[in-house]
Design an enzyme around this catalytic site. Structure first.
Site, mmCIF file in Angstrom:
data_model
loop_
_atom_site.group_PDB
_atom_site.id
_atom_site.type_symbol
_atom_site.label_atom_id
_atom_site.label_comp_id
_atom_site.label_asym_id
_atom_site.label_seq_id
_atom_site.Cartn_x
_atom_site.Cartn_y
_atom_site.Cartn_z
ATOM 1 N N ARG A 53 -13.699 49.793 12.363
ATOM 2 C CA ARG A 53 -14.417 50.118 13.176
ATOM 3 C C ARG A 53 -15.410 51.280 12.786
ATOM 4 O O ARG A 53 -16.105 51.871 13.433
ATOM 5 C CB ARG A 53 -14.052 50.291 14.579
ATOM 6 N N LYS B 24 -16.822 37.877 18.962
ATOM 7 C CA LYS B 24 -15.805 37.966 17.888
ATOM 8 C C LYS B 24 -14.350 37.105 18.114
ATOM 9 O O LYS B 24 -13.837 36.528 17.481
ATOM 10 C CB LYS B 24 -15.272 39.325 17.473
ATOM 11 N N ARG C 28 -9.153 43.627 32.140
ATOM 12 C CA ARG C 28 -9.247 45.029 31.276
ATOM 13 C C ARG C 28 -10.080 45.979 31.773
ATOM 14 O O ARG C 28 -11.198 45.910 32.352
ATOM 15 C CB ARG C 28 -10.348 44.253 29.981
ATOM 16 N N ARG D 204 -16.988 38.278 31.695
ATOM 17 C CA ARG D 204 -15.580 38.303 31.329
ATOM 18 C C ARG D 204 -14.717 38.940 32.383
ATOM 19 O O ARG D 204 -13.652 38.417 32.543
ATOM 20 C CB ARG D 204 -15.618 38.730 29.838
ATOM 21 N N ARG E 87 -18.999 51.832 24.974
ATOM 22 C CA ARG E 87 -18.552 51.172 23.856
ATOM 23 C C ARG E 87 -19.813 50.853 23.035
ATOM 24 O O ARG E 87 -19.499 50.881 21.809
ATOM 25 C CB ARG E 87 -17.719 49.975 24.410
#
Ligand code: AMP
Length: 189
Positions: free
Chosen positions: A88, A13, A135, A127, A146
């Site tokens: 969400r 996204k 993060r 990532r 998640r």
């Protein structure tokens, strides 16, 4: 162009939103980015959100609805926007409908980016490595959390937007450029 990008963590996204920002000249509104900035700046919002974001839960609808409502009022959102990571939950989607009704504007499309769970885990771990652990929620345990939250709370938005005739689905397993092309083709329909 008023667009929502829907999809689990790692679907692409954020990557696609940044490309579409260039293509359409409209801003990306990422609630995750706004929350991370608030956490880094230790604002009252950031202090409240930090533990929730770090463990992979959702911040309350009231908080994120407030963030988005304020952001949508900004001048740069007049020509359009790309929502990345919001809504969400069904409650957030309903709140967004109300915000847009009040402004007298409508969504053009909701693009669902699909990808296999194994590929999502692989990408998020990648990532995390590339960002040097920037993060706290990009590790395998929190990611699995998640993904579960996505299935439980966010996946119902697919049917919500399908029933409104807004849903377009693209294959997020393809290379970045092909996903972009698929999104642009879906929007143009
Ligand atoms: P993201 O960058 O979109 O993956 O979001 C990172 C984290 O920020 C999520 O795991 C949530 O803790 C929080 N967050 C971002 N957007 C929302 C939202 N729309 N509703 C609730 N929590 C959110």
């Amino acid at each position: 162009m008023r667009l929502i990008l829907l999809g689990p963590p790692g679907a692409g996204k954020g990557t696609q939103a940044k490309i579409l920002v260039e293509a359409y000249g409209i801003p990306q509104l990422s609630t995750g980015d706004i929350l991370r900035a608030a956490i880094a700046a230790r604002t009252p919002l950031g202090l409240e959100a930090k533990a929730i974001v770090d463990r992979g839960d959702l911040v309350s609808d009231v908080i994120v609805n407030g963030i988005v409502s304020e952001r949508l009022d900004a001048e740069d959102c007049k020509p359009g926007f790309i929502l990345d990571g919001f809504p969400r939950t069904i409650a957030q989607a309903e709140a967004l409908d109300e915000m847009l009704d009040e402004k007298g504007v409508k969504l053009d499309a909701v693009v669902e980016i699909k990808a296999d769970a194994d590929e999502l885990v692989r990408r998020v771990i990648q990532r995390a490595k590339e960002s040097g652990g920037a993060r706290a929620d990009d590790n395998e345990d929190v990611l699995r959390k998640r993904l579960g939250v996505y299935q439980d709370q966010t996946a119902p938005l697919v049917a919500y937007y399908q029933s409104k005739g807004l849903l377009k689905t693209v294959d997020g397993m393809e290379p970045v450029e092909r996903v972009t092309a698929a999104i642009q083709a879906a929007i143009a329909q």
